[in-house]
Design an enzyme around this catalytic site. Structure first.
Site, PDB file in Angstrom:
ATOM      1  N   LYS A 227       0.629  -1.094   0.171  1.00 38.97           N
ATOM      2  CA  LYS A 227      -0.193  -0.314   0.071  1.00 38.97           C
ATOM      3  C   LYS A 227       0.836   1.195   0.006  1.00 38.97           C
ATOM      4  O   LYS A 227       0.639   2.207  -0.674  1.00 38.97           O
ATOM      5  CB  LYS A 227      -0.750   0.006   1.146  1.00 38.97           C
ATOM      6  CG  LYS A 227      -1.915   1.176   1.396  1.00 38.97           C
ATOM      7  CD  LYS A 227      -2.996   0.878   2.336  1.00 38.97           C
ATOM      8  CE  LYS A 227      -2.621   0.674   3.679  1.00 38.97           C
ATOM      9  NZ  LYS A 227      -2.226   1.869   4.378  1.00 38.97           N
TER      10      LYS A 227
ATOM     11  N   ARG B 289     -10.551   3.946   9.424  1.00 40.55           N
ATOM     12  CA  ARG B 289     -10.079   2.536   9.924  1.00 40.55           C
ATOM     13  C   ARG B 289     -11.604   2.064  10.436  1.00 40.55           C
ATOM     14  O   ARG B 289     -11.611   0.716  10.584  1.00 40.55           O
ATOM     15  CB  ARG B 289      -9.211   2.661  11.132  1.00 40.55           C
ATOM     16  CG  ARG B 289      -7.835   2.752  10.632  1.00 40.55           C
ATOM     17  CD  ARG B 289      -6.795   2.566  12.021  1.00 40.55           C
ATOM     18  NE  ARG B 289      -5.563   3.197  11.486  1.00 40.55           N
ATOM     19  CZ  ARG B 289      -4.534   2.402  10.848  1.00 40.55           C
ATOM     20  NH1 ARG B 289      -4.700   1.427  10.419  1.00 40.55           N
ATOM     21  NH2 ARG B 289      -3.419   3.108  10.630  1.00 40.55           N
TER      22      ARG B 289
ATOM     23  N   ARG C 140      11.398 -13.915   6.039  1.00 43.29           N
ATOM     24  CA  ARG C 140      12.292 -12.766   6.098  1.00 43.29           C
ATOM     25  C   ARG C 140      13.427 -13.145   7.234  1.00 43.29           C
ATOM     26  O   ARG C 140      12.975 -13.843   8.256  1.00 43.29           O
ATOM     27  CB  ARG C 140      11.709 -11.579   6.224  1.00 43.29           C
ATOM     28  CG  ARG C 140      11.242 -10.969   5.348  1.00 43.29           C
ATOM     29  CD  ARG C 140      11.124  -9.456   5.463  1.00 43.29           C
ATOM     30  NE  ARG C 140      10.033  -9.080   6.626  1.00 43.29           N
ATOM     31  CZ  ARG C 140       9.242  -7.963   6.411  1.00 43.29           C
ATOM     32  NH1 ARG C 140       9.177  -7.277   5.230  1.00 43.29           N
ATOM     33  NH2 ARG C 140       8.444  -7.785   7.519  1.00 43.29           N
TER      34      ARG C 140
ATOM     35  N   ARG D 293      12.477 -12.393  13.064  1.00 42.32           N
ATOM     36  CA  ARG D 293      12.017 -11.274  14.013  1.00 42.32           C
ATOM     37  C   ARG D 293      10.798 -11.470  14.363  1.00 42.32           C
ATOM     38  O   ARG D 293       9.875 -12.159  13.835  1.00 42.32           O
ATOM     39  CB  ARG D 293      11.771  -9.605  13.330  1.00 42.32           C
ATOM     40  CG  ARG D 293      13.148  -9.170  12.614  1.00 42.32           C
ATOM     41  CD  ARG D 293      12.830  -7.820  12.165  1.00 42.32           C
ATOM     42  NE  ARG D 293      11.708  -7.452  11.261  1.00 42.32           N
ATOM     43  CZ  ARG D 293      11.266  -6.660  10.810  1.00 42.32           C
ATOM     44  NH1 ARG D 293      11.699  -5.454  10.984  1.00 42.32           N
ATOM     45  NH2 ARG D 293      10.476  -6.650   9.903  1.00 42.32           N
TER      46      ARG D 293
ATOM     47  N   ARG E 200      -1.904 -10.487  12.426  1.00 43.40           N
ATOM     48  CA  ARG E 200      -2.183  -8.921  12.025  1.00 43.40           C
ATOM     49  C   ARG E 200      -3.214  -9.051  10.780  1.00 43.40           C
ATOM     50  O   ARG E 200      -4.138  -8.058  10.530  1.00 43.40           O
ATOM     51  CB  ARG E 200      -0.942  -8.590  11.712  1.00 43.40           C
ATOM     52  CG  ARG E 200      -0.056  -7.854  12.720  1.00 43.40           C
ATOM     53  CD  ARG E 200       1.295  -7.630  12.542  1.00 43.40           C
ATOM     54  NE  ARG E 200       1.533  -6.998  11.307  1.00 43.40           N
ATOM     55  CZ  ARG E 200       2.557  -7.054  10.310  1.00 43.40           C
ATOM     56  NH1 ARG E 200       3.612  -7.941  10.681  1.00 43.40           N
ATOM     57  NH2 ARG E 200       2.774  -5.919   9.579  1.00 43.40           N
TER      58      ARG E 200
END
Ligand SMILES: [Zn+2]
Length: 224
Positions: free
Chosen positions: A16, A91, A129, A162, A173
């Site tokens: 985005k 939101r 990642r 991470r 999420r």
């Protein structure tokens, strides 16, 4: 011509932010990221900025009315003369209602674009990642992979995942995004705002931006 209000939705990992930057350039409109807007206001140290700062320090949400008022002021800035991209706002349905009220008072053409991505692709990419605990460099699996698997190119340290990139964290999420965003998208559709789903996975960002630009120009009655 009416000013453009492009409301951009996209899950974490949908690109985005990249789209907002590309479209800002190609459409010649402002990019309003609510996060940046609030931080700038806090930095300005004025009355609203100070009240936003104390809310954020207390870990509380900035009230919808306040965010909305800041957006209302922001869209009257000179860089919004042609239009603006809203990124990270609204939101909630309540915010969307307030926004709709302020937009209807102005000659503004509103378009909603939802960047649709395959969540499995996002999860695979993000959870793949790896980061170097020493120098902080990030590496991927397919793109930007380290020369030796699992080892930092710069200093030879063993790479780690991470916390934010763990698969269950990414899934959570995405689930939270979906739960929050679906009613807002439904609100705009129901209100008759042109709403487009744009496929945004595995496609070059420039190609996606061109597709959105064409949609916008068509909606505004311009020749593509
Ligand atoms: Zn390193």
């Amino acid at each position: 011509m009416a000013r453009l209000c492009l409301i951009l939705f996209g899950s974490p990992g949908s690109g985005k932010g990249t789209q907002a930057k590309l479209l800002k350039e190609s459409l010649g409109i402002a990019h309003i990221s609510t996060g940046d807007m609030l931080r700038e206001r806090v930095a300005s140290g004025d009355e609203i900025g100070r009240s936003v700062a104390s809310l954020m320090q207390a870990g509380e949400l900035v009230p919808d009315e306040t965010v909305n008022r800041l957006v209302e002021e922001r869209i009257e800035q000179p860089d919004c003369a042609n239009g603006f991209i809203l990124d990270g706002y609204p939101r909630t349905v309540q915010q969307a209602k307030l926004l709709a009220e302020l937009l209807v008072l102005r000659p503004i053409r509103t378009i909603v674009v939802h960047l649709v991505v395959d969540y499995n692709v996002i999860i695979e990419r993000i959870s793949g990642r790896r980061q170097c605990p020493a120098c902080g460099s990030l590496f991927g699996i397919r793109s930007n992979a380290p020369r030796t698997p699992g080892v930092c190119d710069n200093d030879g340290m063993k790479l780690v995942v991470r916390d934010d990139d763990r698969e269950e964290v990414v899934r959570e999420r995405l689930r939270a995004y979906e739960q929050q965003t679906a009613p807002v998208l439904a609100f705009f559709k129901k209100s008759g705002v042109p709403s487009w789903n744009v496929t945004a996975a595995g496609i070059a960002p420039q190609v996606i931006a061109q597709e959105i630009e064409a949609l916008v120009r068509k909606e505004r009655g311009e020749a593509a």
